[in-house]
Design a protein around this motif. Sequence first.
Motif, PDB file in Angstrom:
ATOM      1  N   GLU A 112       9.442  17.959  -4.891  1.00  0.00           N
ATOM      2  CA  GLU A 112       8.731  16.966  -4.023  1.00  0.00           C
ATOM      3  C   GLU A 112       8.958  15.385  -5.609  1.00  0.00           C
ATOM      4  N   CYS A 113       8.947  15.615  -6.976  1.00  0.00           N
ATOM      5  CA  CYS A 113       8.748  15.374  -8.141  1.00  0.00           C
ATOM      6  C   CYS A 113      10.512  13.784  -7.759  1.00  0.00           C
ATOM      7  N   TYR A 114      11.217  14.869  -7.103  1.00  0.00           N
ATOM      8  CA  TYR A 114      12.722  14.341  -7.229  1.00  0.00           C
ATOM      9  C   TYR A 114      12.583  13.222  -6.108  1.00  0.00           C
ATOM     10  N   ASN A 115      12.307  13.701  -5.097  1.00  0.00           N
ATOM     11  CA  ASN A 115      12.515  13.216  -3.768  1.00  0.00           C
ATOM     12  C   ASN A 115      11.337  11.604  -3.528  1.00  0.00           C
ATOM     13  N   SER A 116       9.942  11.721  -4.373  1.00  0.00           N
ATOM     14  CA  SER A 116       9.255  10.272  -4.654  1.00  0.00           C
ATOM     15  C   SER A 116      10.206   9.637  -5.164  1.00  0.00           C
ATOM     16  N   LYS A 117      10.251  10.188  -6.508  1.00  0.00           N
ATOM     17  CA  LYS A 117      11.540   9.578  -7.356  1.00  0.00           C
ATOM     18  C   LYS A 117      12.380   8.540  -6.788  1.00  0.00           C
ATOM     19  N   ARG A 118      13.069   9.228  -6.154  1.00  0.00           N
ATOM     20  CA  ARG A 118      14.184   8.753  -5.046  1.00  0.00           C
ATOM     21  C   ARG A 118      13.842   7.611  -4.520  1.00  0.00           C
ATOM     22  N   PHE A 161       0.819  -1.340  -0.088  1.00  0.00           N
ATOM     23  CA  PHE A 161       0.258  -0.171  -0.288  1.00  0.00           C
ATOM     24  C   PHE A 161       0.338   1.088  -0.079  1.00  0.00           C
ATOM     25  N   GLU A 162       1.656   0.956   0.713  1.00  0.00           N
ATOM     26  CA  GLU A 162       2.906   2.677   0.740  1.00  0.00           C
ATOM     27  C   GLU A 162       3.359   2.757  -0.300  1.00  0.00           C
ATOM     28  N   GLN A 163       4.179   1.720  -0.631  1.00  0.00           N
ATOM     29  CA  GLN A 163       4.450   1.819  -2.351  1.00  0.00           C
ATOM     30  C   GLN A 163       3.437   2.312  -3.252  1.00  0.00           C
ATOM     31  N   ARG A 164       2.276   1.477  -3.464  1.00  0.00           N
ATOM     32  CA  ARG A 164       1.399   2.572  -4.495  1.00  0.00           C
ATOM     33  C   ARG A 164       0.973   3.445  -4.432  1.00  0.00           C
ATOM     34  N   ARG A 165       0.807   4.550  -2.809  1.00  0.00           N
ATOM     35  CA  ARG A 165       0.305   5.439  -2.834  1.00  0.00           C
ATOM     36  C   ARG A 165       1.780   6.638  -3.277  1.00  0.00           C
ATOM     37  N   LEU A 166       3.136   5.922  -2.870  1.00  0.00           N
ATOM     38  CA  LEU A 166       4.368   6.394  -3.862  1.00  0.00           C
ATOM     39  C   LEU A 166       4.065   6.460  -5.046  1.00  0.00           C
ATOM     40  N   LEU A 167       3.529   5.768  -5.471  1.00  0.00           N
ATOM     41  CA  LEU A 167       3.568   5.840  -7.129  1.00  0.00           C
ATOM     42  C   LEU A 167       2.980   6.640  -7.253  1.00  0.00           C
ATOM     43  N   HIS A 168       1.455   7.113  -6.794  1.00  0.00           N
ATOM     44  CA  HIS A 168       0.283   8.044  -6.869  1.00  0.00           C
ATOM     45  C   HIS A 168       1.128   9.109  -7.306  1.00  0.00           C
ATOM     46  N   TYR A 182       4.417   9.994  -7.035  1.00  0.00           N
ATOM     47  CA  TYR A 182       5.112  10.466  -7.885  1.00  0.00           C
ATOM     48  C   TYR A 182       4.394  11.020  -9.525  1.00  0.00           C
ATOM     49  N   VAL A 183       3.560   9.973  -9.827  1.00  0.00           N
ATOM     50  CA  VAL A 183       2.548   9.914 -11.435  1.00  0.00           C
ATOM     51  C   VAL A 183       2.316  11.462 -11.091  1.00  0.00           C
ATOM     52  N   VAL A 184       1.448  11.568  -9.820  1.00  0.00           N
ATOM     53  CA  VAL A 184       1.167  12.931 -10.078  1.00  0.00           C
ATOM     54  C   VAL A 184       1.564  14.318  -9.856  1.00  0.00           C
ATOM     55  N   TYR A 185       2.829  14.783  -9.450  1.00  0.00           N
ATOM     56  CA  TYR A 185       3.434  15.724  -9.235  1.00  0.00           C
ATOM     57  C   TYR A 185       4.401  15.638 -11.150  1.00  0.00           C
ATOM     58  N   ASP A 186       4.425  14.646 -10.896  1.00  0.00           N
ATOM     59  CA  ASP A 186       5.274  14.793 -12.382  1.00  0.00           C
ATOM     60  C   ASP A 186       4.303  15.804 -13.568  1.00  0.00           C
ATOM     61  N   MET A 187       3.112  14.939 -13.141  1.00  0.00           N
ATOM     62  CA  MET A 187       1.721  15.612 -14.434  1.00  0.00           C
ATOM     63  C   MET A 187       1.623  16.933 -13.867  1.00  0.00           C
ATOM     64  N   ALA A 188       1.875  17.453 -12.682  1.00  0.00           N
ATOM     65  CA  ALA A 188       1.603  19.079 -12.140  1.00  0.00           C
ATOM     66  C   ALA A 188       2.445  19.483 -13.048  1.00  0.00           C
ATOM     67  N   VAL A 189       3.860  18.767 -12.863  1.00  0.00           N
ATOM     68  CA  VAL A 189       5.675  19.551 -13.453  1.00  0.00           C
ATOM     69  C   VAL A 189       5.360  19.804 -14.841  1.00  0.00           C
ATOM     70  N   GLN A 190       5.159  18.705 -15.259  1.00  0.00           N
ATOM     71  CA  GLN A 190       4.935  18.915 -17.343  1.00  0.00           C
ATOM     72  C   GLN A 190       3.437  19.698 -17.483  1.00  0.00           C
TER      73      GLN A 190
END
Length: 66
Positions: free
Chosen positions: A53-59, A4-11, A13-21
């Motif tokens: 935040e996106c970088y931290n999530s990706k890391r 669950f925690e990994q899934r939350r972190l992946l979600h 990351y995806v949201v942050y990446d879309m926001a940056v774009q």
Amino acid sequence: MINFEQRRLLHKYVVYDMAVQSLQRDYKVIENLKLSKVYLPILDKLLDSISQECYNSKRLLAKDKI
């Protein structure tokens, strides 16, 4: 299978990446506005914080080998 925690972190990351774009696309449009001097510093701060935040999530995802 990811937990669950990994899934939350992946979600996150995806949201942050879309926001940056999205903000990068909007930046080009806002540059042409008359009030760009007001909006660009705000957009810069927002883009920097979300990018961090996106970088931290990706890391963290890479740490878990995802």
